[in-house]
Write an enzyme that holds these catalytic residues in place. Sequence first.
Site, PDB file in Angstrom:
ATOM      1  N   GLU A  88      42.038 -36.452  -1.164  1.00 19.92           N
ATOM      2  CA  GLU A  88      42.658 -35.128  -1.155  1.00 19.92           C
ATOM      3  C   GLU A  88      42.643 -34.497   0.232  1.00 19.92           C
ATOM      4  OE1 GLU A  88      41.702 -30.731  -3.069  1.00 19.92           O
ATOM      5  OE2 GLU A  88      40.919 -32.515  -4.055  1.00 19.92           O
ATOM      6  N   ASP A  89      41.545 -34.699   0.973  1.00 26.50           N
ATOM      7  CA  ASP A  89      41.351 -33.959   2.225  1.00 26.50           C
ATOM      8  C   ASP A  89      41.453 -34.806   3.488  1.00 26.50           C
ATOM      9  OD1 ASP A  89      40.924 -31.701   0.709  1.00 26.50           O
ATOM     10  OD2 ASP A  89      38.747 -31.901   0.682  1.00 26.50           O
TER      11      ASP A  89
END
Length: 720
Positions: A88-89
């Site tokens: 996600e990051d």
Amino acid sequence: MADHPSDFLPPEDDPAYRVFIDSLSYLPPEEVQIVRKAYLFSEEAHRGQLRLSGEPYITHPLAVAGAIAEWQMDVEGVVAALLHDVMEDTSVGKGEIAERFGKPVADLVDGLSKLDKIEFQSQEDAQAENFRKMLMAMASDLRVVLIKLADRHHNLQTMAAVRVEKRRRIARETLEIYAPIANRLGLNKLFSELQDLSFQLIYPMRARVLGRALNAARGNRRELLSRILAGIKGKLRAANIDAQVFGREKSLYSIYRKMLDKRLSFSQVLDVYGFRVVVNDVPTTYLALGALHALYKPVPGKFKDYIAIAKPNGYQSLHTTLIGPHGTPFELQIRTEAMDNVAQEGIASHWLYKDSESFGADLQKKTTNWFHSLLDLQNATGNSSEFIEHVKVDLFPHEIYVFTPKGKIIPLPRGATVVDLAYAVHTDIGNQAVMGRVNFNMVPLATELTNGDRVEIVTAADAHPLAEWLNHVKTGRARSKIRHYLKTAQDDESTALGEKMLGQELRALGVAASEVPVSRWKSVLRDSGNKLIKEVYTDIGLGFRLAGVVARRLLTLDDSSPTAGTPASSLVIRGSEGMAVQFAPCCQPIPGDPIIGSIWKGKGLVIHTHDCPAIRKARSAKPTKWIDVEWEPERDRLFSVRVQVVVQNTLGALGRIATEISSSGTNIVNVNMDDRQPGLYTTLNFTVQVADRTSLARLMRSLRRIPEVVRIARAQGLPA
């Protein structure tokens, strides 16, 4: 990202990391080495990223993995917890995770990743879609939900630097979704902590005031609680019952909810404290209950046996409320050690307590079945927001238990009806339900069920769900199944109506529907964006397309071309087409009335009488929107119509009129009295069901023979 020597040189000088590695002593050394590699991989991926508090980002996945390790989850679960944010990051993809740590870990991380790369119309849609994806991953692997709950728990603990609005939004989401999921999985300790943390973030002042009051009460009642504890231990020893006794305190949020729901002050909430008795086996739980009921008087109606009938989340225990010294009530829970393990850690006890493996395996099976039932909701739901609302309904604690004729116990939320039970048994049973038999008595489907009811569902092959059922169902499953059926039925009925309307327009242009070349249909489908001819019919029936326009395009005529061939014939209806054909409530047309129809977007064909006053302006303003309709000679349904009767205001007049209507074989749907102008005469408004205009005229003639009837007429306009 190739392996290099530093991969195998963990930061031993970090105290948090050392504590985490020490907690993995339950894993073999070779698996601990895999966890070390996963930590370094995550640390390198997140390097340079900071949390809002200013700490390195790696502190968050490390804390989540530490919580997972406390449950003694397997190596794949711990590694997934360390990597849960990398997709996600960071730029790390699922393929790279699968290559380094295996496909199961990659699938776990993927299930935990949000859908940030997809455009949504609103924050609510994004939240709902993220939650939908997470549930799908949970259904295939229960470790996803445990990692997600640990992730949310740590986020709530570290929100001091988050802006107030976001902090409250996340806390409310936790109260609505994540805390109930923890409760549904039997994670009682985590459930209480999520509730208390969210409460403190949403209402910090209230939490502080309540916390101070609780601390003060704890000091004031210390001597009393010590006396009760000593009394319980002494009584159990005297009865030769080997047991452990613990004091327990209600959580801040549960006290707050009780004060709010029952409108009590803190001093009025007397059962803030309780005790838990843990014994060796099930028979001993009942022996302990008898001994302690002899010591302190039980409060009538407050005993609950969750051992004989376990909660849906696997929780088992005996609950009773006793009156202690000075009239102080307190709650007592009695259970075995295996039950206590499940009560504290729920589904996580499958990994944590090997001696309660049978409990954990059974709970894991129940939980998997529950997640699969949520996927059934998803398949029957139109959009993500609607789906999440259904899930919220099903996350509320189950409070009643009912029995099927075969003795099966089915848990339902309080307020659930016969319809809810029918759908809980099977979708087909719900769709064909007509009545319920509760404790051997016939009852309507809208009847609310109570704890311990024996319920049998009466079905009929030709029955089907009605839209009004949505007004009294309580479970998300029942609501979604009813909506799914109604939508499917409307589409099917609209398809048939659209095909009939298009055929009528083609005949008016001198062509039979069967004579239209396939090449022309392909052209129309390409231009319209539909994939199937059936979809075009459905759009026509629902009013999203005009049958005349589609007919002209099929024949390559310009929309303004004069109509060729035979004049347009009337559309023939039976009156039993279902939701695709609706009868206007303003004039309530019945067979025998001259009728006209108008297509409304999303509603289908709405039928009015020719002389309906409500449509005069609309007919003159948009004459092309209206089509001639006529009744088919053979019909198979009754039609509602309103009849207004003015009677002399004498005793028994209403009863004589109602008797006359019933004796004529006519069903009374509704009756009300207009008493705005009391005097010599009263106006009675009946809604009755008749086959056609002739049967209505016959009914009205019979009513005119009643001496008290002054005037009778068919009502026009919407009911008051």
